[in-house]
Write a protein that holds these residues in place. Sequence first.
Motif, mmCIF file in Angstrom:
data_model
loop_
_atom_site.group_PDB
_atom_site.id
_atom_site.type_symbol
_atom_site.label_atom_id
_atom_site.label_comp_id
_atom_site.label_asym_id
_atom_site.label_seq_id
_atom_site.Cartn_x
_atom_site.Cartn_y
_atom_site.Cartn_z
ATOM 1 N N VAL A 269 70.054 -15.334 -35.555
ATOM 2 C CA VAL A 269 69.722 -16.168 -34.399
ATOM 3 C C VAL A 269 68.580 -15.534 -33.616
ATOM 4 O O VAL A 269 68.366 -14.324 -33.667
ATOM 5 C CB VAL A 269 70.932 -16.365 -33.457
ATOM 6 C CG1 VAL A 269 72.013 -17.162 -34.123
ATOM 7 C CG2 VAL A 269 71.449 -15.048 -32.954
ATOM 8 N N ARG A 270 67.882 -16.401 -32.901
ATOM 9 C CA ARG A 270 66.871 -15.915 -31.956
ATOM 10 C C ARG A 270 67.556 -15.751 -30.619
ATOM 11 O O ARG A 270 68.051 -16.709 -30.047
ATOM 12 C CB ARG A 270 65.729 -16.912 -31.837
ATOM 13 C CG ARG A 270 64.783 -16.858 -32.997
ATOM 14 C CD ARG A 270 63.582 -17.726 -32.762
ATOM 15 N NE ARG A 270 63.004 -17.427 -31.459
ATOM 16 C CZ ARG A 270 61.981 -18.071 -30.924
ATOM 17 N NH1 ARG A 270 61.422 -19.048 -31.578
ATOM 18 N NH2 ARG A 270 61.520 -17.751 -29.748
ATOM 19 N N ARG B 26 78.509 -14.342 -25.701
ATOM 20 C CA ARG B 26 77.991 -13.004 -25.437
ATOM 21 C C ARG B 26 76.521 -12.885 -25.779
ATOM 22 O O ARG B 26 75.899 -11.853 -25.528
ATOM 23 C CB ARG B 26 78.779 -11.983 -26.237
ATOM 24 C CG ARG B 26 80.224 -11.914 -25.813
ATOM 25 C CD ARG B 26 81.041 -11.126 -26.780
ATOM 26 N NE ARG B 26 81.002 -9.701 -26.456
ATOM 27 C CZ ARG B 26 81.646 -8.796 -27.149
ATOM 28 N NH1 ARG B 26 82.373 -9.138 -28.188
ATOM 29 N NH2 ARG B 26 81.587 -7.542 -26.800
ATOM 30 N N VAL B 27 75.936 -13.955 -26.369
ATOM 31 C CA VAL B 27 74.538 -13.938 -26.792
ATOM 32 C C VAL B 27 73.771 -14.994 -26.009
ATOM 33 O O VAL B 27 74.187 -16.143 -25.929
ATOM 34 C CB VAL B 27 74.425 -14.241 -28.317
ATOM 35 C CG1 VAL B 27 72.985 -14.238 -28.752
ATOM 36 C CG2 VAL B 27 75.248 -13.262 -29.102
ATOM 37 N N LYS B 28 72.656 -14.584 -25.417
ATOM 38 C CA LYS B 28 71.775 -15.518 -24.717
ATOM 39 C C LYS B 28 70.750 -16.001 -25.729
ATOM 40 O O LYS B 28 69.881 -15.244 -26.153
ATOM 41 C CB LYS B 28 71.102 -14.820 -23.546
ATOM 42 C CG LYS B 28 70.116 -15.653 -22.796
ATOM 43 C CD LYS B 28 70.811 -16.585 -21.819
ATOM 44 C CE LYS B 28 69.785 -17.215 -20.898
ATOM 45 N NZ LYS B 28 69.543 -18.587 -21.180
ATOM 46 N N ARG B 29 70.902 -17.268 -26.163
ATOM 47 C CA ARG B 29 70.005 -17.804 -27.191
ATOM 48 C C ARG B 29 68.615 -18.072 -26.625
ATOM 49 O O ARG B 29 68.456 -18.487 -25.485
ATOM 50 C CB ARG B 29 70.556 -19.126 -27.739
ATOM 51 C CG ARG B 29 71.945 -19.054 -28.331
ATOM 52 C CD ARG B 29 72.003 -18.598 -29.764
ATOM 53 N NE ARG B 29 71.252 -19.345 -30.714
ATOM 54 C CZ ARG B 29 71.762 -20.159 -31.620
ATOM 55 N NH1 ARG B 29 73.043 -20.371 -31.663
ATOM 56 N NH2 ARG B 29 70.989 -20.748 -32.481
ATOM 57 N N ASN C 35 66.197 -7.895 -23.826
ATOM 58 C CA ASN C 35 65.296 -7.244 -22.860
ATOM 59 C C ASN C 35 64.168 -8.177 -22.409
ATOM 60 O O ASN C 35 63.025 -7.779 -22.271
ATOM 61 C CB ASN C 35 64.700 -5.956 -23.435
ATOM 62 C CG ASN C 35 65.759 -4.920 -23.700
ATOM 63 O OD1 ASN C 35 66.796 -4.906 -23.036
ATOM 64 N ND2 ASN C 35 65.520 -4.069 -24.666
ATOM 65 N N GLY C 36 64.496 -9.453 -22.217
ATOM 66 C CA GLY C 36 63.530 -10.426 -21.710
ATOM 67 C C GLY C 36 62.613 -11.040 -22.747
ATOM 68 O O GLY C 36 61.783 -11.876 -22.414
ATOM 69 N N ALA C 37 62.740 -10.635 -24.004
ATOM 70 C CA ALA C 37 61.869 -11.164 -25.054
ATOM 71 C C ALA C 37 62.727 -11.732 -26.183
ATOM 72 O O ALA C 37 63.771 -11.169 -26.506
ATOM 73 C CB ALA C 37 60.967 -10.062 -25.597
ATOM 74 N N PRO C 38 62.282 -12.846 -26.789
ATOM 75 C CA PRO C 38 63.056 -13.398 -27.906
ATOM 76 C C PRO C 38 62.898 -12.539 -29.162
ATOM 77 O O PRO C 38 61.796 -12.133 -29.527
ATOM 78 C CB PRO C 38 62.447 -14.785 -28.113
ATOM 79 C CG PRO C 38 61.085 -14.709 -27.529
ATOM 80 C CD PRO C 38 61.134 -13.685 -26.437
#
Length: 63
Positions: free
Chosen positions: A36-37, A58-61, A41-44
């Motif tokens: 997944v993308r 728990r994952v910010k997509r 740290n603010g970057a995809p």
Amino acid sequence: MARKCAICGKGVVVGMQVSHSHIRNKRTWAPNLQRVRAVINGAPRRILVCTRCLRSGRVKRAI
């Protein structure tokens, strides 16, 4: 980064497969990992994440 969740660290487990006649074979159980993308740290970035971490949020997509 092979066969391990980047969030929780879940990885391959080794054990015995036991048949009805109790013949034992060594085998592995691999976690259900998805590529997944995610925002790290603010970057995809592309990471391997287990489905349990995906479902629990728990994952910010990344879009």
